[in-house]
Every structure is written in C-alpha cells, then in structure tokens.
Design a protein around this motif. Structure first.
Motif, PDB file in Angstrom:
ATOM      1  N   SER A  49       0.832  -1.194   0.000  1.00  0.00           N
ATOM      2  CA  SER A  49       0.000   0.000   0.000  1.00  0.00           C
ATOM      3  C   SER A  49       0.870   1.249   0.000  1.00  0.00           C
ATOM      4  CB  SER A  49      -0.945   0.005   1.195  1.00  0.00           C
ATOM      5  OG  SER A  49      -0.232  -0.042   2.396  1.00  0.00           O
ATOM      6  N   PHE A  50       0.422   2.234  -0.758  1.00  0.00           N
ATOM      7  CA  PHE A  50       1.067   3.541  -0.837  1.00  0.00           C
ATOM      8  C   PHE A  50       0.204   4.518  -0.056  1.00  0.00           C
ATOM      9  CE2 PHE A  50       2.136   1.303  -4.727  1.00  0.00           C
ATOM     10  CZ  PHE A  50       3.493   1.549  -4.881  1.00  0.00           C
ATOM     11  N   SER A  51       0.827   5.414   0.677  1.00  0.00           N
ATOM     12  CA  SER A  51       0.070   6.430   1.398  1.00  0.00           C
ATOM     13  C   SER A  51       0.900   7.705   1.484  1.00  0.00           C
ATOM     14  CB  SER A  51      -0.291   5.951   2.802  1.00  0.00           C
ATOM     15  OG  SER A  51       0.877   5.684   3.540  1.00  0.00           O
ATOM     16  N   CYS A  52       0.212   8.819   1.683  1.00  0.00           N
ATOM     17  CA  CYS A  52       0.882  10.110   1.836  1.00  0.00           C
ATOM     18  C   CYS A  52       1.324  10.254   3.280  1.00  0.00           C
ATOM     19  CB  CYS A  52      -0.063  11.244   1.473  1.00  0.00           C
ATOM     20  SG  CYS A  52      -0.522  11.227  -0.254  1.00  0.00           S
ATOM     21  N   ARG A  53       2.511  10.796   3.456  1.00  0.00           N
ATOM     22  CA  ARG A  53       3.033  11.033   4.796  1.00  0.00           C
ATOM     23  C   ARG A  53       3.518  12.470   4.887  1.00  0.00           C
ATOM     24  NH1 ARG A  53       6.302   5.420   5.812  1.00  0.00           N
ATOM     25  NH2 ARG A  53       4.454   4.111   5.819  1.00  0.00           N
ATOM     26  N   ALA A  54       3.025  13.168   5.899  1.00  0.00           N
ATOM     27  CA  ALA A  54       3.395  14.566   6.084  1.00  0.00           C
ATOM     28  C   ALA A  54       4.701  14.663   6.850  1.00  0.00           C
ATOM     29  CB  ALA A  54       2.296  15.299   6.833  1.00  0.00           C
ATOM     30  N   ARG A  55       5.556  15.563   6.408  1.00  0.00           N
ATOM     31  CA  ARG A  55       6.800  15.847   7.109  1.00  0.00           C
ATOM     32  C   ARG A  55       6.690  17.262   7.655  1.00  0.00           C
ATOM     33  NH1 ARG A  55      10.052  14.078   2.160  1.00  0.00           N
ATOM     34  NH2 ARG A  55       9.901  11.829   2.309  1.00  0.00           N
ATOM     35  N   ALA A  56       6.929  17.426   8.927  1.00  0.00           N
ATOM     36  CA  ALA A  56       6.824  18.738   9.568  1.00  0.00           C
ATOM     37  C   ALA A  56       8.023  19.607   9.193  1.00  0.00           C
ATOM     38  CB  ALA A  56       6.758  18.581  11.081  1.00  0.00           C
ATOM     39  N   GLU A  57       7.830  20.904   9.327  1.00  0.00           N
ATOM     40  CA  GLU A  57       8.941  21.839   9.133  1.00  0.00           C
ATOM     41  C   GLU A  57       9.989  21.561  10.206  1.00  0.00           C
ATOM     42  OE1 GLU A  57       8.930  26.285  10.184  1.00  0.00           O
ATOM     43  OE2 GLU A  57       8.328  26.190   8.064  1.00  0.00           O
ATOM     44  N   ARG A  58      11.251  21.658   9.830  1.00  0.00           N
ATOM     45  CA  ARG A  58      12.313  21.372  10.792  1.00  0.00           C
ATOM     46  C   ARG A  58      13.521  22.233  10.461  1.00  0.00           C
ATOM     47  NH1 ARG A  58      12.223  17.652   6.761  1.00  0.00           N
ATOM     48  NH2 ARG A  58      14.187  16.806   6.023  1.00  0.00           N
ATOM     49  N   SER A  59      14.434  22.290  11.399  1.00  0.00           N
ATOM     50  CA  SER A  59      15.655  23.053  11.142  1.00  0.00           C
ATOM     51  C   SER A  59      16.777  22.088  10.795  1.00  0.00           C
ATOM     52  CB  SER A  59      16.031  23.900  12.355  1.00  0.00           C
ATOM     53  OG  SER A  59      16.302  23.071  13.454  1.00  0.00           O
ATOM     54  N   GLY A  60      17.688  22.581   9.986  1.00  0.00           N
ATOM     55  CA  GLY A  60      18.834  21.787   9.585  1.00  0.00           C
ATOM     56  C   GLY A  60      20.035  22.692   9.453  1.00  0.00           C
ATOM     57  N   ARG A  61      21.136  22.155   8.988  1.00  0.00           N
ATOM     58  CA  ARG A  61      22.354  22.946   8.829  1.00  0.00           C
ATOM     59  C   ARG A  61      22.852  22.832   7.398  1.00  0.00           C
ATOM     60  NH1 ARG A  61      24.610  25.310  13.051  1.00  0.00           N
ATOM     61  NH2 ARG A  61      24.024  24.584  15.111  1.00  0.00           N
ATOM     62  N   ASN A  62      23.303  23.943   6.876  1.00  0.00           N
ATOM     63  CA  ASN A  62      23.959  23.959   5.585  1.00  0.00           C
ATOM     64  C   ASN A  62      25.321  23.293   5.787  1.00  0.00           C
ATOM     65  OD1 ASN A  62      25.645  24.699   3.418  1.00  0.00           O
ATOM     66  ND2 ASN A  62      24.389  26.489   2.987  1.00  0.00           N
ATOM     67  N   PRO A  63      25.614  22.203   5.081  1.00  0.00           N
ATOM     68  CA  PRO A  63      26.868  21.491   5.323  1.00  0.00           C
ATOM     69  C   PRO A  63      28.115  22.287   4.936  1.00  0.00           C
ATOM     70  CG  PRO A  63      25.694  20.504   3.485  1.00  0.00           C
ATOM     71  CD  PRO A  63      24.791  21.533   4.076  1.00  0.00           C
ATOM     72  N   VAL A  64      27.971  23.253   4.056  1.00  0.00           N
ATOM     73  CA  VAL A  64      29.136  24.033   3.629  1.00  0.00           C
ATOM     74  C   VAL A  64      29.440  25.146   4.624  1.00  0.00           C
ATOM     75  CG1 VAL A  64      30.060  25.518   1.807  1.00  0.00           C
ATOM     76  CG2 VAL A  64      28.703  23.509   1.202  1.00  0.00           C
ATOM     77  N   THR A  65      28.409  25.925   4.984  1.00  0.00           N
ATOM     78  CA  THR A  65      28.635  27.086   5.840  1.00  0.00           C
ATOM     79  C   THR A  65      28.352  26.807   7.310  1.00  0.00           C
ATOM     80  OG1 THR A  65      26.377  27.890   5.579  1.00  0.00           O
ATOM     81  CG2 THR A  65      27.999  28.618   3.951  1.00  0.00           C
ATOM     82  N   GLY A  66      27.580  25.772   7.600  1.00  0.00           N
ATOM     83  CA  GLY A  66      27.209  25.471   8.971  1.00  0.00           C
ATOM     84  C   GLY A  66      26.054  26.315   9.479  1.00  0.00           C
ATOM     85  N   ALA A  67      25.502  27.166   8.609  1.00  0.00           N
ATOM     86  CA  ALA A  67      24.397  28.034   9.002  1.00  0.00           C
ATOM     87  C   ALA A  67      23.131  27.219   9.221  1.00  0.00           C
ATOM     88  CB  ALA A  67      24.158  29.090   7.934  1.00  0.00           C
ATOM     89  N   VAL A  68      22.339  27.634  10.206  1.00  0.00           N
ATOM     90  CA  VAL A  68      21.061  26.975  10.471  1.00  0.00           C
ATOM     91  C   VAL A  68      20.061  27.427   9.412  1.00  0.00           C
ATOM     92  CG1 VAL A  68      19.177  26.730  12.122  1.00  0.00           C
ATOM     93  CG2 VAL A  68      21.528  26.853  12.937  1.00  0.00           C
ATOM     94  N   ILE A  69      19.370  26.455   8.815  1.00  0.00           N
ATOM     95  CA  ILE A  69      18.354  26.759   7.813  1.00  0.00           C
ATOM     96  C   ILE A  69      17.051  26.083   8.205  1.00  0.00           C
ATOM     97  CG2 ILE A  69      19.985  27.061   5.916  1.00  0.00           C
ATOM     98  CD1 ILE A  69      19.289  24.213   5.008  1.00  0.00           C
ATOM     99  N   THR A  70      15.963  26.588   7.670  1.00  0.00           N
ATOM    100  CA  THR A  70      14.657  25.979   7.914  1.00  0.00           C
ATOM    101  C   THR A  70      14.293  25.136   6.702  1.00  0.00           C
ATOM    102  OG1 THR A  70      13.964  27.824   9.273  1.00  0.00           O
ATOM    103  CG2 THR A  70      12.227  26.427   8.372  1.00  0.00           C
ATOM    104  N   ILE A  71      13.981  23.875   6.945  1.00  0.00           N
ATOM    105  CA  ILE A  71      13.546  22.959   5.892  1.00  0.00           C
ATOM    106  C   ILE A  71      12.029  22.955   5.918  1.00  0.00           C
ATOM    107  CG2 ILE A  71      13.630  20.589   5.035  1.00  0.00           C
ATOM    108  CD1 ILE A  71      16.318  20.343   6.619  1.00  0.00           C
ATOM    109  N   ALA A  72      11.418  23.312   4.801  1.00  0.00           N
ATOM    110  CA  ALA A  72       9.970  23.474   4.727  1.00  0.00           C
ATOM    111  C   ALA A  72       9.244  22.149   4.931  1.00  0.00           C
ATOM    112  CB  ALA A  72       9.585  24.059   3.379  1.00  0.00           C
ATOM    113  N   ALA A  73       8.011  22.252   5.397  1.00  0.00           N
ATOM    114  CA  ALA A  73       7.154  21.073   5.524  1.00  0.00           C
ATOM    115  C   ALA A  73       6.869  20.535   4.128  1.00  0.00           C
ATOM    116  CB  ALA A  73       5.860  21.447   6.227  1.00  0.00           C
ATOM    117  N   SER A  74       6.707  19.233   4.022  1.00  0.00           N
ATOM    118  CA  SER A  74       6.426  18.623   2.722  1.00  0.00           C
ATOM    119  C   SER A  74       5.631  17.345   2.917  1.00  0.00           C
ATOM    120  CB  SER A  74       7.726  18.330   1.969  1.00  0.00           C
ATOM    121  OG  SER A  74       8.481  17.364   2.660  1.00  0.00           O
ATOM    122  N   THR A  75       5.151  16.834   1.814  1.00  0.00           N
ATOM    123  CA  THR A  75       4.417  15.570   1.820  1.00  0.00           C
ATOM    124  C   THR A  75       5.212  14.565   1.006  1.00  0.00           C
ATOM    125  OG1 THR A  75       2.320  16.728   1.951  1.00  0.00           O
ATOM    126  CG2 THR A  75       2.235  14.443   1.252  1.00  0.00           C
TER     127      THR A  75
END
Length: 91
Positions: A49-75
């Motif tokens: 079975s296939f189903s949609c799964r929601a991913r919440a917005e979360r913070s991450g880091r840019n691997p090059v600069t180390g800056a904190v970035i926001t990763i948008a919510a997605s499905t």
C-alpha cells in the motif's frame, strides 16, 4: 528494473503490443499518482500500500557554511509491502 523493462515484461506476459503495454503501465502509474495527490491511499492486495506522509517543518544545517536553515514542511509517499511481497522476498 526500469519502466521500459516493465513495459516489455507486461507486453510479453499479457500478449500485448509494446504500445498497448506502455499505455497500460502509464495509466496505472498515473492513477496511483492521481489518487495520492488527492491524499487517498492506494492498496494493492498482496503487493502493498502507498500512502501520503506529512513531514513537519524542521531546522537543519547547511553542510558548507554550517548556518542553520529551515527545511519546509512537505508531503512524501510511504510504501508498506504486503504479505505476499514479503514472502516472495524472504523465500
């Protein structure tokens, strides 16, 4: 297996022309996509079975600069294999 290989296998197994098999495979994939885009689960008994799964917005880091970035919510799409598929893989 790529889509063209799947089309060839369907054409051979169902005794169809490659054009007819391509149309059948494309239609099946389009209908699965359409159902998921309407947030409807797709259950193929024995396969899975296939189903949609929601991913919440979360913070991450840019691997090059180390800056904190926001990763948008997605499905995304989740897949849960059926019993017959699990059995086929484990035998």
């Amino acid at each position: 297996m790529h889509k063209t290989e799947l089309v060839d296998a369907v054409a051979s197994a169902a005794n169809l022309s490659k054009e007819e098999a391509h149309e059948a495979v494309t239609t099946i994939l389009d209908e699965i996509t359409n159902a998921l885009s309407r947030n409807e689960p797709v259950n193929l008994v024995g396969f899975g079975s296939f189903s949609c799964r929601a991913r919440a917005e979360r913070s991450g880091r840019n691997p090059v600069t180390g800056a904190v970035i926001t990763i948008a919510a997605s499905t995304g799409v989740g897949f849960k294999p059926g019993k017959a598929l699990k059995d086929a893989l484990n035998n």
